[in-house]
Write a protein that holds these residues in place. Structure first.
Motif, PDB file in Angstrom:
ATOM      1  N   ARG A  32       0.814  -1.219   0.000  1.00  0.00           N
ATOM      2  CA  ARG A  32       0.000   0.000   0.000  1.00  0.00           C
ATOM      3  C   ARG A  32       0.846   1.268   0.000  1.00  0.00           C
ATOM      4  N   ILE A  33       2.137   1.119   0.274  1.00  0.00           N
ATOM      5  CA  ILE A  33       3.022   2.290   0.223  1.00  0.00           C
ATOM      6  C   ILE A  33       3.071   2.869  -1.194  1.00  0.00           C
ATOM      7  N   LYS A  34       2.819   2.026  -2.196  1.00  0.00           N
ATOM      8  CA  LYS A  34       2.812   2.524  -3.576  1.00  0.00           C
ATOM      9  C   LYS A  34       1.776   3.624  -3.768  1.00  0.00           C
ATOM     10  N   ALA A  35       0.725   3.608  -2.972  1.00  0.00           N
ATOM     11  CA  ALA A  35      -0.326   4.624  -3.083  1.00  0.00           C
ATOM     12  C   ALA A  35       0.171   6.004  -2.668  1.00  0.00           C
ATOM     13  N   LEU A  36       1.288   6.055  -1.922  1.00  0.00           N
ATOM     14  CA  LEU A  36       1.845   7.338  -1.497  1.00  0.00           C
ATOM     15  C   LEU A  36       2.664   7.992  -2.598  1.00  0.00           C
ATOM     16  N   MET A  37       3.035   7.228  -3.613  1.00  0.00           N
ATOM     17  CA  MET A  37       3.835   7.762  -4.714  1.00  0.00           C
ATOM     18  C   MET A  37       2.978   8.641  -5.618  1.00  0.00           C
ATOM     19  N   GLY A  38       3.616   9.603  -6.238  1.00  0.00           N
ATOM     20  CA  GLY A  38       2.880  10.495  -7.125  1.00  0.00           C
ATOM     21  C   GLY A  38       2.927  11.929  -6.638  1.00  0.00           C
ATOM     22  N   PRO A  39       2.290  12.840  -7.365  1.00  0.00           N
ATOM     23  CA  PRO A  39       2.412  14.270  -7.061  1.00  0.00           C
ATOM     24  C   PRO A  39       1.703  14.683  -5.783  1.00  0.00           C
ATOM     25  N   ASP A  40       2.238  15.736  -5.169  1.00  0.00           N
ATOM     26  CA  ASP A  40       1.607  16.372  -4.014  1.00  0.00           C
ATOM     27  C   ASP A  40       0.816  17.573  -4.530  1.00  0.00           C
ATOM     28  N   PRO A  41      -0.510  17.542  -4.483  1.00  0.00           N
ATOM     29  CA  PRO A  41      -1.313  18.616  -5.079  1.00  0.00           C
ATOM     30  C   PRO A  41      -1.148  19.967  -4.392  1.00  0.00           C
ATOM     31  N   HIS A  42      -0.626  19.975  -3.172  1.00  0.00           N
ATOM     32  CA  HIS A  42      -0.473  21.229  -2.436  1.00  0.00           C
ATOM     33  C   HIS A  42       0.880  21.901  -2.676  1.00  0.00           C
TER      34      HIS A  42
END
Length: 322
Positions: A32-42
């Motif tokens: 589930r750590i993969k779900a943390l990957m990706g852009p930070d919208p803030h």
């Protein structure tokens, strides 16, 4: 603190960096750590606010006396600028707009660079890839001091001078250790930066320019926030080459203190790195970490067993470029 590093040479190791294997183990156990990957919208909004805050400060300082220019450069503006360089660090991992919009990340990094006063973002990106891919790599990881730095800056006074001059070494060392061809993005970065510098000078004079550049130099040198430069990879305990810091200065530095977690998962934005530690706590709780960047600087200067030589080095094979 246990087994301290001896002076005289770097700590040469003949093993792979620890982050690759730990990443595999953590992902296998906690997918589930993969779900943390990706852009930070803030991130883009926070950085934009900081940039415009510095432009406002340029207007406010234009009529101050020189002593107050340098005071506010060190006490305020330099903190913002140092924080922006760490935002640029995050953006270099494409966490502002995501991997599918890589160019947008490069352009936004140039925008985040503007208050720093000198072009930085494009060159940082070019070399920072190697720092992750070849951590400690001889002649590849330009984060590691040169032999001259290790040999000469070995007394408290000299180490104090080295900390003060760190921005100089940080910017010039790559040209000596691992020179690379200038890229089009670096040219673009420089043209945009110097154009905005000229506009600020034309509108408000020299003092705002000095405020920006002096703040950058002073706060990337001998300053509490700069403790992260030493804390991240200098070997305070033998056998450990990356350390985290979980203190309050992370609020000003986009969680750069979560450095073990960052090297394990470079594509996770700084804002989500505390979640990595929380999910995979057993992988981090028993590893050494720093409690104070000020204490790190103090120990670096006054502990004879710690200095620029206190880094792990290894021979790395060049990865094939796709």
């Amino acid at each position: 603190m246990g087994n301290r590093v001896t002076r005289g040479d770097f700590e040469w190791v003949y093993t792979e960096q620890p982050h690759t294997q730990r990443r595999k183990e953590i992902l296998a156990k906690y997918p589930r750590i993969k779900a943390l990957m990706g852009p930070d919208p803030h991130l883009k909004w926070i950085v934009s606010g900081m940039v415009f805050m510095q432009f406002l400060a340029c207007y406010l300082v234009k009529d101050l006396s020189w002593k107050w220019i340098f005071f506010w450069a060190y006490a305020f503006g330099g903190c913002i600028n140092h924080s922006l360089t760490l935002a640029i660090h995050d953006i270099s991992h494409n966490v502002a707009f995501g991997n599918k919009q890589a160019k947008w990340n490069r352009w936004f990094a140039v925008f985040a660079n503007l208050p720093v006063g000198v072009p930085y973002s494009a060159s940082f990106k070019k070399y920072h890839i190697d720092h992750h891919r070849y951590l400690g790599g001889d002649s590849l990881d330009v984060d590691i001091p040169t032999d001259f730095e290790g040999w000469f800056f070995c007394t408290p006074l000299r180490k104090l001078l080295w900390l003060f001059l760190q921005p100089l070494f940080y910017s010039l060392r790559p040209l000596y250790v691992n020179p690379k061809a200038i890229t089009q993005m670096e040219i673009f970065n420089a043209l945009v930066q110097f154009s905005v510098d000229f506009i600020i000078f034309y509108l408000w004079g020299l003092k705002p320019i000095i405020y920006l550049i002096a703040g950058t130099i002073l706060c990337m040198g001998l300053h509490p926030i700069s403790g992260h430069f030493i804390a991240e990879h200098y070997m305070f305990l033998k056998g450990y080459e990356t350390y985290s810091y979980y203190g309050p200065l992370n609020w000003l530095t986009f969680n750069v203190g979560y450095h073990m977690e960052h090297h394990d998962f470079p594509s996770i934005p700084g804002s989500k790195l505390p979640m990595v530690k929380k999910i995979a706590a057993e992988y981090y709780d028993n590893l050494p970490y720093h409690q104070s960047w000020i204490r790190v600087l103090w120990d670096f200067v006054f502990d004879d067993s710690i200095g620029p030589y206190s880094r792990v080095k290894r021979k790395c094979k060049l990865a094939k470029e796709s």
